[in-house]
Design a protein around this motif. Sequence first.
Motif, PDB file in Angstrom:
ATOM      1  N   ARG A  17       0.880  -1.045  -0.156  1.00 43.55           N
ATOM      2  CA  ARG A  17       0.051  -0.016  -0.250  1.00 43.55           C
ATOM      3  C   ARG A  17       1.043   1.326   0.170  1.00 43.55           C
ATOM      4  NH1 ARG A  17      -3.853  -3.699  -1.551  1.00 43.55           N
ATOM      5  NH2 ARG A  17      -5.347  -4.220   0.382  1.00 43.55           N
ATOM      6  N   PRO A  18       0.531   2.297  -1.046  1.00 39.00           N
ATOM      7  CA  PRO A  18       1.052   3.999  -0.862  1.00 39.00           C
ATOM      8  C   PRO A  18       1.216   4.393   0.483  1.00 39.00           C
ATOM      9  CG  PRO A  18      -0.833   3.819  -1.882  1.00 39.00           C
ATOM     10  CD  PRO A  18      -1.117   2.375  -1.645  1.00 39.00           C
ATOM     11  N   SER A  28       2.914   7.938   1.771  1.00 42.10           N
ATOM     12  CA  SER A  28       3.215   9.431   2.323  1.00 42.10           C
ATOM     13  C   SER A  28       4.232   9.080   3.146  1.00 42.10           C
ATOM     14  CB  SER A  28       2.739  10.952   2.528  1.00 42.10           C
ATOM     15  OG  SER A  28       1.895  10.947   1.485  1.00 42.10           O
ATOM     16  N   LEU A  65       2.413   8.162   8.935  1.00 37.24           N
ATOM     17  CA  LEU A  65       1.570   8.177   9.871  1.00 37.24           C
ATOM     18  C   LEU A  65      -0.080   7.688   9.385  1.00 37.24           C
ATOM     19  CD1 LEU A  65      -0.142  10.398  12.153  1.00 37.24           C
ATOM     20  CD2 LEU A  65      -0.283  11.772   9.798  1.00 37.24           C
ATOM     21  N   ILE A  66      -0.288   6.946   9.694  1.00 33.66           N
ATOM     22  CA  ILE A  66      -1.348   5.725   8.707  1.00 33.66           C
ATOM     23  C   ILE A  66      -2.677   5.578   9.808  1.00 33.66           C
ATOM     24  CG2 ILE A  66      -1.437   3.403   8.294  1.00 33.66           C
ATOM     25  CD1 ILE A  66       1.704   3.239   8.550  1.00 33.66           C
ATOM     26  N   LYS A  67      -3.611   5.790   8.612  1.00 33.67           N
ATOM     27  CA  LYS A  67      -4.671   5.923   9.254  1.00 33.67           C
ATOM     28  C   LYS A  67      -5.686   4.509   8.829  1.00 33.67           C
ATOM     29  CE  LYS A  67      -9.439   7.551   8.283  1.00 33.67           C
ATOM     30  NZ  LYS A  67     -10.266   8.510   9.549  1.00 33.67           N
ATOM     31  N   MET A  69      -7.627   1.607   7.824  1.00 31.64           N
ATOM     32  CA  MET A  69      -8.560   1.868   6.682  1.00 31.64           C
ATOM     33  C   MET A  69      -9.151   0.226   6.717  1.00 31.64           C
ATOM     34  SD  MET A  69      -9.267   4.718   5.404  1.00 31.64           S
ATOM     35  CE  MET A  69      -9.309   4.309   4.022  1.00 31.64           C
ATOM     36  N   GLY A  70      -8.240  -0.427   6.202  1.00 33.36           N
ATOM     37  CA  GLY A  70      -8.597  -2.320   6.025  1.00 33.36           C
ATOM     38  C   GLY A  70      -6.922  -3.299   6.407  1.00 33.36           C
ATOM     39  N   GLY A 105      -4.802  -3.965   4.912  1.00 33.83           N
ATOM     40  CA  GLY A 105      -3.269  -3.940   5.050  1.00 33.83           C
ATOM     41  C   GLY A 105      -2.663  -2.194   6.180  1.00 33.83           C
ATOM     42  N   THR A 106      -3.584  -1.542   6.125  1.00 33.08           N
ATOM     43  CA  THR A 106      -3.112  -1.123   6.873  1.00 33.08           C
ATOM     44  C   THR A 106      -3.455  -1.568   8.646  1.00 33.08           C
ATOM     45  OG1 THR A 106      -5.817   0.053   6.615  1.00 33.08           O
ATOM     46  CG2 THR A 106      -3.227   1.655   6.325  1.00 33.08           C
ATOM     47  N   ILE A 130      -6.063  12.634   7.356  1.00 33.14           N
ATOM     48  CA  ILE A 130      -5.189  11.410   7.746  1.00 33.14           C
ATOM     49  C   ILE A 130      -4.056  12.645   6.121  1.00 33.14           C
ATOM     50  CG2 ILE A 130      -5.875  10.425   5.153  1.00 33.14           C
ATOM     51  CD1 ILE A 130      -3.729  10.038   8.700  1.00 33.14           C
ATOM     52  N   ALA A 161      -0.452  14.282   5.961  1.00 31.17           N
ATOM     53  CA  ALA A 161       0.978  13.439   6.307  1.00 31.17           C
ATOM     54  C   ALA A 161       2.251  13.990   4.990  1.00 31.17           C
ATOM     55  CB  ALA A 161       1.254  11.813   6.521  1.00 31.17           C
ATOM     56  N   GLU A 212      -4.473  10.730  -3.333  1.00 28.58           N
ATOM     57  CA  GLU A 212      -3.751   9.542  -3.000  1.00 28.58           C
ATOM     58  C   GLU A 212      -5.343   9.003  -3.326  1.00 28.58           C
ATOM     59  OE1 GLU A 212      -4.568  10.225   1.799  1.00 28.58           O
ATOM     60  OE2 GLU A 212      -2.009  11.176   1.889  1.00 28.58           O
ATOM     61  N   SER A 213      -4.827   8.377  -4.574  1.00 28.84           N
ATOM     62  CA  SER A 213      -5.159   7.648  -5.679  1.00 28.84           C
ATOM     63  C   SER A 213      -5.199   5.505  -5.268  1.00 28.84           C
ATOM     64  CB  SER A 213      -4.890   7.452  -6.788  1.00 28.84           C
ATOM     65  OG  SER A 213      -4.582   8.630  -7.322  1.00 28.84           O
TER      66      SER A 213
HETATM   67  C1  LIG Z   1       0.631   8.426  -2.388  1.00 33.68           C
HETATM   68  C2  LIG Z   1      -0.514   8.192  -2.399  1.00 33.68           C
HETATM   69  C3  LIG Z   1      -0.062   8.220  -0.027  1.00 33.68           C
HETATM   70  C4  LIG Z   1      -0.836   8.590   0.721  1.00 33.68           C
HETATM   71  N1  LIG Z   1      -0.119   8.421   1.983  1.00 33.68           N
HETATM   72  C5  LIG Z   1      -0.883   8.375   3.002  1.00 33.68           C
HETATM   73  C6  LIG Z   1      -0.612   8.341   4.360  1.00 33.68           C
HETATM   74  O1  LIG Z   1       0.568   8.590   4.629  1.00 33.68           O
HETATM   75  N2  LIG Z   1      -0.948   7.820   5.141  1.00 33.68           N
HETATM   76  C7  LIG Z   1      -2.248   7.197   4.562  1.00 33.68           C
HETATM   77  O2  LIG Z   1      -3.223   6.538   6.201  1.00 33.68           O
HETATM   78  N3  LIG Z   1      -3.140   6.790   4.065  1.00 33.68           N
HETATM   79  C8  LIG Z   1      -1.700   6.865   3.107  1.00 33.68           C
HETATM   80  N4  LIG Z   1      -2.400   6.827   1.415  1.00 33.68           N
HETATM   81  C9  LIG Z   1      -3.830   6.279   1.481  1.00 33.68           C
HETATM   82  C10 LIG Z   1      -3.638   4.348   1.723  1.00 33.68           C
HETATM   83  O3  LIG Z   1      -2.743   4.004   0.786  1.00 33.68           O
HETATM   84  C11 LIG Z   1      -5.034   3.834   1.988  1.00 33.68           C
HETATM   85  O4  LIG Z   1      -5.162   4.152   2.722  1.00 33.68           O
HETATM   86  C12 LIG Z   1      -4.215   2.423   1.696  1.00 33.68           C
HETATM   87  O5  LIG Z   1      -3.786   1.930   0.856  1.00 33.68           O
HETATM   88  C13 LIG Z   1      -5.671   1.378   2.413  1.00 33.68           C
HETATM   89  O6  LIG Z   1      -5.183  -0.604   2.876  1.00 33.68           O
HETATM   90  P1  LIG Z   1      -5.860  -0.875   3.329  1.00 33.68           P
HETATM   91  O7  LIG Z   1      -5.864  -2.034   2.664  1.00 33.68           O
HETATM   92  O8  LIG Z   1      -6.082  -0.757   5.152  1.00 33.68           O
HETATM   93  O9  LIG Z   1      -7.574  -0.883   3.023  1.00 33.68           O
HETATM   94  P2  LIG Z   1      -8.081  -2.107   1.723  1.00 33.68           P
HETATM   95  O10 LIG Z   1      -8.945  -2.577   2.545  1.00 33.68           O
HETATM   96  O11 LIG Z   1      -7.532  -1.548   0.440  1.00 33.68           O
HETATM   97  O12 LIG Z   1      -9.529  -0.979   1.599  1.00 33.68           O
HETATM   98  C14 LIG Z   1     -10.093  -0.392   2.861  1.00 33.68           C
HETATM   99  C15 LIG Z   1     -11.360   0.521   2.690  1.00 33.68           C
HETATM  100  O13 LIG Z   1     -10.316   1.855   2.724  1.00 33.68           O
HETATM  101  C16 LIG Z   1     -11.371   2.365   1.187  1.00 33.68           C
HETATM  102  N5  LIG Z   1      -9.842   3.719   0.244  1.00 33.68           N
HETATM  103  C17 LIG Z   1      -8.410   2.385  -0.175  1.00 33.68           C
HETATM  104  N6  LIG Z   1      -7.748   3.134   0.047  1.00 33.68           N
HETATM  105  C18 LIG Z   1      -8.060   4.824  -0.240  1.00 33.68           C
HETATM  106  C19 LIG Z   1      -7.357   5.497  -0.815  1.00 33.68           C
HETATM  107  N7  LIG Z   1      -6.952   5.967  -1.288  1.00 33.68           N
HETATM  108  N8  LIG Z   1      -8.100   6.511  -0.463  1.00 33.68           N
HETATM  109  C20 LIG Z   1      -9.743   6.790  -0.154  1.00 33.68           C
HETATM  110  N9  LIG Z   1     -10.332   5.533   0.260  1.00 33.68           N
HETATM  111  C21 LIG Z   1      -8.949   4.258   0.076  1.00 33.68           C
HETATM  112  C22 LIG Z   1     -11.216   1.086   0.537  1.00 33.68           C
HETATM  113  O14 LIG Z   1     -12.533   1.741  -1.147  1.00 33.68           O
HETATM  114  C23 LIG Z   1     -11.779   0.526   1.288  1.00 33.68           C
HETATM  115  O15 LIG Z   1     -12.944   1.050   1.638  1.00 33.68           O
HETATM  116  C24 LIG Z   1      -1.885   7.017   0.142  1.00 33.68           C
HETATM  117  C25 LIG Z   1      -2.481   6.797  -0.595  1.00 33.68           C
HETATM  118  C26 LIG Z   1      -1.096   7.274  -1.606  1.00 33.68           C
HETATM  119  C27 LIG Z   1      -1.939   7.220  -2.981  1.00 33.68           C
END
Ligand SMILES: Cc1cc2nc3c(=O)[nH]c(=O)nc-3n(C[C@H](O)[C@H](O)[C@H](O)COP(=O)(O)OP(=O)(O)OC[C@H]3O[C@@H](n4cnc5c(N)ncnc54)[C@H](O)[C@@H]3O)c2cc1C
Length: 299
Positions: A72-73, A75, A87-89, A91-92, A94-95, A134, A137, A248-249
């Motif tokens: 997962r990406p 910053s 700094l990580i929120k 979500m699912g 990976g986090t 978040i 970050a 944050e695609s």
């Molecule tokens: C360039 C970049 C920098 C980032 N920097 C940070 C950071 O510094 N800190 C941080 O906490 N997160 C950051 N993110 C977002 C982070 O990558 C996602 O939250 C993470 O991939 C979620 O993974 P997961 O397996 O926990 O959740 P998943 O199981 O993949 O998803 C859980 C839920 O979150 C949603 N979701 C997943 N990715 C995103 C996203 N990018 N935006 C909105 N909703 C999403 C999904 O649709 C789903 O509903 C960044 C993303 C990018 C592209």
Amino acid sequence: MPDRAVHRILSARMPAPPPDARSLGARAVSVTACGDDGVILRVRPETGLPPVRAARFFMLRREDRLSPAIPRPFSLYRQDGPDLEFLIKVMGQGTRALAACTPGTALRLVGPLGNGWPALEGGGPPWVMLAGGIGSAPFYLGIEQALRGMDGRAPARREDLVLLYGAARRGLLYDLAAFQRLGVRVEACTDDGSLGFRGNVLQLLASLWDSGALPREVRLLACGPERMLEATEALARARGLDCWLSLESVMGCGVGICNGCPVPTRPDGPLGAWPNAKCCVEGPVFATSAITLAGAHAG
Ligand SMILES: Cc1cc2nc3c(=O)[nH]c(=O)nc-3n(C[C@H](O)[C@H](O)[C@H](O)COP(=O)(O)OP(=O)(O)OC[C@H]3O[C@@H](n4cnc5c(N)ncnc54)[C@H](O)[C@@H]3O)c2cc1C
Ligand code: FES
């Protein structure tokens, strides 16, 4: 297709990952709870890295099966000697796996990836940074580097850096005190009024403009939820302000292979030779002169 359009496509450079990116083993140093649902993950890569430009990112996963196969990406939040902090929120899957690291957990990092903020040099209109949740970050390192001066650029003065930090509620203003300790102007806002101004960062910006607390001419940087970025783009366009968005695609590979992170370009902009840019290699920071998020939620 007209000849000129064909020529523009053929002569356009194929986007590629940055030459300094590499795959690195790392160990977790610590995980510290932050806000209602966040953590600060400190890791030590097997090889030290030179200073990384703010708003560049790393693809990150644990080496064990707790992490999904696709990293997962994130910053880069802070860089402290050999250590990197994220700094990580949560979500699912990976986090959650990253938040469950303990000291010594083996990790794999790919990076640094992407481009980062433009040089926030001193002189010119103030830099106003809009952070949503978040999305804060990439700003910590951005402020540190601006105050220090980077790439031979003049350092910015403290009064030329303003962070407007908003979230739904106070518990989602991650590490606010650390931002305040940087010594630049930090204005907080929350949708529910639990801390600071009641409203979002764009309403806060409008109120600072209306009260004369900020000059009308500013340079905008924004990172946060997509709707906030769309509104920021619209505001910048309407007022003719220079503006950069860190997106944050959702990403697949992070290195330009999977085509999983398209961002619509503006035909008249610097990336207009292609209908879409790749967020991972041409971003995640884009000037609003190059791309458009307008219509991303249409219908
Ligand atoms: C360039 C970049 C920098 C980032 N920097 C940070 C950071 O510094 N800190 C941080 O906490 N997160 C950051 N993110 C977002 C982070 O990558 C996602 O939250 C993470 O991939 C979620 O993974 P997961 O397996 O926990 O959740 P998943 O199981 O993949 O998803 C859980 C839920 O979150 C949603 N979701 C997943 N990715 C995103 C996203 N990018 N935006 C909105 N909703 C999403 C999904 O649709 C789903 O509903 C960044 C993303 C990018 C592209
Ligand atoms: S995430 Fe694979 S091309 Fe961008």
